[in-house]
Enzyme design. Structure first.
Site, PDB file in Angstrom:
ATOM      1  N   ASP A 199       5.322 -22.474  28.833  1.00  0.00           N
ATOM      2  CA  ASP A 199       6.724 -22.661  28.474  1.00  0.00           C
ATOM      3  C   ASP A 199       7.560 -21.894  29.505  1.00  0.00           C
ATOM      4  O   ASP A 199       7.639 -20.669  29.466  1.00  0.00           O
ATOM      5  CB  ASP A 199       6.938 -22.116  27.053  1.00  0.00           C
ATOM      6  CG  ASP A 199       8.410 -21.998  26.673  1.00  0.00           C
ATOM      7  OD1 ASP A 199       9.282 -22.257  27.532  1.00  0.00           O
ATOM      8  OD2 ASP A 199       8.694 -21.632  25.521  1.00  0.00           O
ATOM      9  N   GLN A 202      12.439 -19.811  30.349  1.00  0.00           N
ATOM     10  CA  GLN A 202      13.149 -18.609  30.829  1.00  0.00           C
ATOM     11  C   GLN A 202      12.665 -18.148  32.206  1.00  0.00           C
ATOM     12  O   GLN A 202      13.123 -17.122  32.703  1.00  0.00           O
ATOM     13  CB  GLN A 202      12.984 -17.458  29.825  1.00  0.00           C
ATOM     14  CG  GLN A 202      13.533 -17.746  28.438  1.00  0.00           C
ATOM     15  CD  GLN A 202      15.056 -17.823  28.394  1.00  0.00           C
ATOM     16  OE1 GLN A 202      15.750 -17.425  29.343  1.00  0.00           O
ATOM     17  NE2 GLN A 202      15.577 -18.361  27.309  1.00  0.00           N
ATOM     18  N   LYS A 225      19.323 -24.390  31.075  1.00  0.00           N
ATOM     19  CA  LYS A 225      19.130 -22.954  31.323  1.00  0.00           C
ATOM     20  C   LYS A 225      19.111 -22.639  32.819  1.00  0.00           C
ATOM     21  O   LYS A 225      19.053 -21.490  33.226  1.00  0.00           O
ATOM     22  CB  LYS A 225      17.838 -22.478  30.665  1.00  0.00           C
ATOM     23  CG  LYS A 225      17.920 -22.530  29.134  1.00  0.00           C
ATOM     24  CD  LYS A 225      16.752 -21.893  28.482  1.00  0.00           C
ATOM     25  CE  LYS A 225      16.563 -22.316  27.048  1.00  0.00           C
ATOM     26  NZ  LYS A 225      17.397 -21.590  26.092  1.00  0.00           N
TER      27      LYS A 225
HETATM   28  N1  PMP Z   1      11.163 -21.536  24.963  1.00  0.00           N
HETATM   29  C1  PMP Z   1      11.867 -20.452  25.285  1.00  0.00           C
HETATM   30  C2  PMP Z   1      11.158 -19.245  25.786  1.00  0.00           C
HETATM   31  C3  PMP Z   1      13.252 -20.462  25.149  1.00  0.00           C
HETATM   32  O1  PMP Z   1      13.962 -19.377  25.453  1.00  0.00           O
HETATM   33  C4  PMP Z   1      13.901 -21.636  24.676  1.00  0.00           C
HETATM   34  C5  PMP Z   1      15.399 -21.688  24.485  1.00  0.00           C
HETATM   35  N2  PMP Z   1      15.948 -20.586  23.837  1.00  0.00           N
HETATM   36  C6  PMP Z   1      13.116 -22.744  24.373  1.00  0.00           C
HETATM   37  C7  PMP Z   1      11.763 -22.663  24.544  1.00  0.00           C
HETATM   38  C8  PMP Z   1      13.714 -24.011  23.886  1.00  0.00           C
HETATM   39  O2  PMP Z   1      14.484 -24.607  24.859  1.00  0.00           O
HETATM   40  P1  PMP Z   1      15.399 -25.856  24.530  1.00  0.00           P
HETATM   41  O3  PMP Z   1      16.213 -25.488  23.324  1.00  0.00           O
HETATM   42  O4  PMP Z   1      16.237 -26.040  25.750  1.00  0.00           O
HETATM   43  O5  PMP Z   1      14.501 -27.016  24.277  1.00  0.00           O
END
Ligand code: PMP
Length: 404
Positions: A199, A202, A225
């Site tokens: 994932d 970040q 992001k």
């Molecule tokens: N994984 C992590 C580590 C995140 O920080 C986030 C967003 N806060 C997500 C997944 C999910 O991302 P999204 O809402 O853009 O799908």
């Protein structure tokens, strides 16, 4: 020379005020602000190119298709994937992980099989697996972390068994800022014959990520992001794996031939892109990546690293400061609590000073439980933040502390 003031000029929103105070935006972990070139890309494409992609013979459709496919190549290059066949456009990290959870569990897992995750996962890398667990009887195994917020690698190694089918871990924690040793995590998994999903929500906005160097089988991130638009993200998958997995959703784009008796599926990456894609978003995402590349992701990384170290040092000057996440390798995400002040009170009062931080469990409730807390205040940095903004944050926190 990293010219942060010049960079800030590209982000009109950074010039606005809230409650009559200059905005100090420290919620980049949730979403980043957009440079003019990204917003202009959206406006320009709608005004001058807009047409549905892939299906049309007419000029606009072909031009829109060219832009969309050029964006895929921009993404490929940005993360150094081998081929554009490995780049699937999704709605974001969450959808990318759900895509793999669903198709991987369906085709590769049976009752009793296990997925290894870490104690610092975002809900989007927990709940999709739990949905599959409920359907297929698979289990989650959790890698514990240290008090500093680092993955315990020896414990990780112990979790492998003949039931392990996938490792799915976060690259950079959205709460602790920990930069996990993903290359090593992948090597250990591969030595056990197990593929890995990372994932990267970040990490991609803040550091060079190279798919061929990390070696993960799947990698997910979100456009919004990394200074791009909302609603578009990426799933990277090694071709050999994406070939093996069944389609996620059915519809247009993802098929080759359809009859009522039998349907054949399209080639990669289209097999996983059912329906009209967000072609306006892909162009804008490519613009954001180009913008980041122009400044240089390594330059951004070095700048943010300096800012993070400065922020940690200054925050620790505040009496009763507790910072969650003190890993040796840490990105610009700083979670904290001060004395007995509730995170919501701190966040609300900082907001009144024009400082935007996030409060709560940050979609990582199991991690909160690990530290025995309900939530934190989180300041998360972006390429346009300054030392002066950190100073204002520190002053603001101290003011709130004195009020209590
Ligand atoms: N994984 C992590 C580590 C995140 O920080 C986030 C967003 N806060 C997500 C997944 C999910 O991302 P999204 O809402 O853009 O799908």
């Amino acid at each position: 020379m990293y010219d942060v003031l010049k960079i800030r000029e590209d982000f009109p929103i950074l010039g606005r005020e809230v409650y009559g105070k200059p905005l100090i935006y420290l919620d980049n972990g949730a979403t980043t602000q957009k440079p003019k070139c990204v917003v202009e890309s959206i406006v320009n494409e709608y005004y001058s190119v807009n047409a549905n992609v892939h299906r049309g013979v007419h000029f606009l459709s072909q031009q829109a298709t060219e832009l969309h496919e050029a964006s895929r190549e921009t993404v490929r290059k940005f993360i150094n994937a081998k081929s554009i066949n490995e780049i699937v456009f999704t709605r974001g990290t969450t959808e990318s992980i759900n895509l793999i959870a669903s198709t991987f569990a369906d085709s590769q897992m049976n009752e009793g099989d296990e997925v290894i995750v870490s104690a610092m996962e975002h809900h989007s890398n927990i709940v999709p697996w739990q949905l599959q667990a409920a359907k297929k009887g698979i289990k989650l195994r959790v890698i514990p972390i240290s008090d500093k917020g680092e993955i315990l690698m020896d414990e990780y190694k112990k979790l492998f068994s003949e039931h392990t089918k996938l490792v799915s871990v976060v690259h950079v924690s959205n709460v602790l800022g920990t930069i996990n040793p993903v290359k090593e995590i992948v090597e250990i998994a591969h030595a056990n014959g197990v593929p890995v999903l990372i994932d990267g929500a970040q990490s991609v906005p803040h550091m060079k990520v190279d798919m061929q160097e990390i070696g993960a089988d799947f990698f997910a991130f979100s456009g919004h992001k990394i200074y791009g638009p909302t609603g578009i993200g990426v799933l990277y998958g090694k071709e050999e794996w994406l070939d093996k997995l069944p389609p996620y959703q059915g519809g247009g784009e993802m098929i080759q031939n359809v009859s009522f008796e039998k349907t054949t599926f399209n080639v990669l990456p289209y097999k996983f892109e059912a329906g009209t894609p967000d072609y306006i978003g892909s162009t804008a995402l490519a613009k954001a990546l180009d913008y980041v590349s122009e400044i240089g992701i390594e330059n951004i990384s070095a700048y943010e690293d300096g800012l993070t170290k400065y922020a940690m040092k200054r925050l620790y000057e505040i009496p009763d400061m507790r910072i969650f996440g003190e890993a040796a390798h840490k990105g610009g995400v700083i979670s904290f609590l001060v004395g007995n002040i509730h995170h919501l009170d701190m966040g609300t009062l900082l907001d009144r000073l024009g400082i935007a931080v996030r409060t709560g469990h940050h979609c990582a409730e199991p991690l909160m439980r690990r530290f025995g807390i309900e939530g934190t205040v989180r300041a998360s940095l972006g390429m346009y933040n300054t030392k002066e903004e950190i100073d204002s944050l520190v002053e603001g926190i101290d003011r709130v502390r004195k009020m209590f």
